[in-house]
Design a protein around this motif. Structure first.
Motif, PDB file in Angstrom:
ATOM      1  N   ARG A   1       0.825  -1.212   0.000  1.00 53.91           N
ATOM      2  CA  ARG A   1       0.000   0.000   0.000  1.00 53.91           C
ATOM      3  C   ARG A   1       0.857   1.259   0.000  1.00 53.91           C
ATOM      4  NH1 ARG A   1      -4.239   0.412   4.801  1.00 53.91           N
ATOM      5  NH2 ARG A   1      -2.284   0.408   5.984  1.00 53.91           N
TER       6      ARG A   1
ATOM      7  N   ALA B   1       2.321   1.838  -3.401  1.00 58.96           N
ATOM      8  CA  ALA B   1       1.315   2.396  -4.310  1.00 58.96           C
ATOM      9  C   ALA B   1       1.109   3.883  -4.063  1.00 58.96           C
ATOM     10  CB  ALA B   1      -0.004   1.645  -4.129  1.00 58.96           C
ATOM     11  N   ARG B   2       1.104   4.304  -2.808  1.00 66.26           N
ATOM     12  CA  ARG B   2       0.909   5.723  -2.489  1.00 66.26           C
ATOM     13  C   ARG B   2       2.062   6.571  -3.025  1.00 66.26           C
ATOM     14  NH1 ARG B   2      -1.110   4.975   3.790  1.00 66.26           N
ATOM     15  NH2 ARG B   2      -3.327   4.609   3.330  1.00 66.26           N
TER      16      ARG B   2
ATOM     17  N   ASP C   1       1.869   6.850  -6.795  1.00 64.78           N
ATOM     18  CA  ASP C   1       0.811   7.781  -7.209  1.00 64.78           C
ATOM     19  C   ASP C   1       1.254   9.235  -7.037  1.00 64.78           C
ATOM     20  OD1 ASP C   1      -1.890   8.164  -8.168  1.00 64.78           O
ATOM     21  OD2 ASP C   1      -2.379   8.884  -6.160  1.00 64.78           O
TER      22      ASP C   1
ATOM     23  N   GLN D   1      -3.790   2.926  -8.207  1.00 69.47           N
ATOM     24  CA  GLN D   1      -5.095   2.711  -7.588  1.00 69.47           C
ATOM     25  C   GLN D   1      -5.436   1.223  -7.528  1.00 69.47           C
ATOM     26  OE1 GLN D   1      -6.610   5.201  -6.111  1.00 69.47           O
ATOM     27  NE2 GLN D   1      -5.000   6.565  -6.872  1.00 69.47           N
TER      28      GLN D   1
ATOM     29  N   LEU E   1      -3.392  -0.110  -4.690  1.00 72.12           N
ATOM     30  CA  LEU E   1      -4.020   0.304  -3.428  1.00 72.12           C
ATOM     31  C   LEU E   1      -5.239  -0.559  -3.119  1.00 72.12           C
ATOM     32  CD1 LEU E   1      -3.914   4.212  -3.642  1.00 72.12           C
ATOM     33  CD2 LEU E   1      -2.844   2.810  -1.859  1.00 72.12           C
TER      34      LEU E   1
ATOM     35  N   ALA F   1     -11.061   2.203  -4.298  1.00 68.54           N
ATOM     36  CA  ALA F   1      -9.850   2.329  -5.120  1.00 68.54           C
ATOM     37  C   ALA F   1     -10.051   1.666  -6.481  1.00 68.54           C
ATOM     38  CB  ALA F   1      -8.656   1.713  -4.384  1.00 68.54           C
TER      39      ALA F   1
END
Length: 420
Positions: free
Chosen positions: A85, A88-89, A92, A102, A105, A121
């Protein structure tokens, strides 16, 4: 011939497979389904292995780091979803406006037990790029998030898209899990249709009464509900024909449950005996009687140790039903446990059916089918209905014993809720 019995063979006949002899178009489709975002892929198979081109890096100097974060996050999903996670953040933030972060996530949120966050998401990813969820592993997580947030009809549509691609999933256990989940969702849709057709509240929203069809007889599903049951049966028969997995017994019990609810008691009993479900009722009954005779003969010579081992095996099978996460209707766990115990521990099976009927199952569309099996067990045991207090005491006394060792119960594999 019903819709469900025709649907699965047609789905499995689609060209997207993982077997040998693929055309170049099949290989391109398989590559597209590998989960690599398009911004991290080049146009040729040779460039795919090398990653973004020099020109792509010049246009977006952060692209290599972005792609590395996504690749790392994908690898972290299985054992460290929190790290996935975070990857992924960061991805992004580096390159906003793309669907891939997304998707990552969403999958991480589902692995962490938050279906609502996962659904949101996934919705963002699909708005950016509808093709971003076509990877089979991603499609499976999307279907599960939809099912767990009450969007059953959408989830069923996703499973119908996923089933032709299950050979692209990594393990036989994973493929069996997909078919089990799809079958139980279809069975839930059949139950909702039968309830709506009978004028009772549906188990879940989204199935109109006119499409469901009213029951044609006491306890018999109408046309719409029968089509959903046929679809569930087709999924389970496909799972049963595939390689044996840790979920093989779950498949057999689920198939017996679906057949019984469809009114095919002889085939349900044959499935429980481990025989072919397509046999004629007379042949199924003959094989069931022969199996019972063999069991009695073996029991006379096996001794106490073998009988104790058989009891432990059944207890382990019933206990395993509490470790998996493929059910669409929670009370069906009691029904599956009852079926697992019917052949050798009738008292425990009676207690399970009584508990099913005393709870939500007794108010649901399959109450008549459950009551019929309970009555048959009581007659076979030579007893009539038990008082409620005695039934409660019997349920505690008849509960299967825990397996002797950790090895007696298969360890849950990777997947939500302990499912492989």
């Amino acid at each position: 011939m019903h819709l469900g019995s025709l649907l699965l063979p047609a789905l499995l006949a689609l060209p997207l497979t993982a077997h040998g002899g693929q055309s170049s178009g099949d290989l391109v489709a398989a590559a597209a389904a590998a989960g690599r975002p398009p911004e991290c892929s080049a146009r040729s198979s040779r460039a795919i292995a090398r990653g973004p081109s020099v020109w792509e890096r010049a246009r977006a100097p952060e692209l290599p780091r972005y792609c590395d974060l996504l690749a790392r996050g994908q690898a972290q999903l299985g054992d460290n979803p929190e790290a996935a996670r975070e990857s992924a953040r960061v991805a992004d933030q580096i390159l906003p406006g793309h669907a891939a972060p997304q998707v990552l996530l969403a999958r991480a949120a589902l692995a962490l037990g938050s279906a609502d966050d996962a659904a949101r998401a996934f919705d963002r990813a699909r708005r950016i790029d509808p093709r971003s969820v076509e990877d089979p592993h991603t499609l499976h997580d999307l279907a599960r998030s939809l099912a767990r947030t009450g969007k059953r009809d959408e989830a069923i549509a996703m499973y119908r898209a996923l089933v032709p691609r299950i050979d692209l999933l990594g393990t036989a256990d994973h493929r069996a899990l997909v078919l089990l989940e799809a079958a139980h969702l279809s069975m839930a849709a059949a139950g909702a249709g039968a309830a709506a057709g009978a004028g009772a509240p549906a188990a879940a929203p989204g199935v109109p009464a006119a499409a469901a069809g009213a029951p044609t007889a006491a306890g018999a599903p109408g046309a719409g509900a029968r089509a959903d049951l046929d679809e569930a049966i087709a999924y389970l028969r496909e799972a049963r024909q595939r390689a044996q997995t840790q979920l093989a017994r779950d498949v057999t019990l689920s198939l017996a449950l679906a057949l019984d609810r469809a009114g095919d008691k002889a085939q349900a009993d044959a499935a429980l005996e481990g025989e072919a479900t397509g046999a004629a009722p007379e042949a199924a009954r003959t094989r069931a009687e022969a199996a019972a005779a063999r069991a009695r003969a073996a029991d006379q010579h096996a001794g106490a140790a073998a009988r104790e081992h058989a009891a432990d095996h059944l207890a382990s099978a019933a206990a395993r039903l509490r470790t998996v996460d493929y059910l669409a209707v929670p009370e069906d766990r009691l029904a599956l446990e009852a079926l697992a115990l019917e052949r050798t521990t009738a008292a425990a099976a009676i207690a399970r059916w009584e508990a099913y009927l005393a709870g939500a199952g007794g108010q649901g569309p399959w109450a008549a089918a459950a009551r019929a099996r309970l009555d048959a067990l009581r007659k076979g045991a030579g007893g009539g209905p038990r008082p409620a207090r005695a039934a409660a005491a019997g349920q505690a006394a008849d509960a299967p014993r825990a397996p002797r060792s950790r090895a007696a119960s298969p360890a849950p594999g990777p997947g939500a809720g302990g499912a492989p």
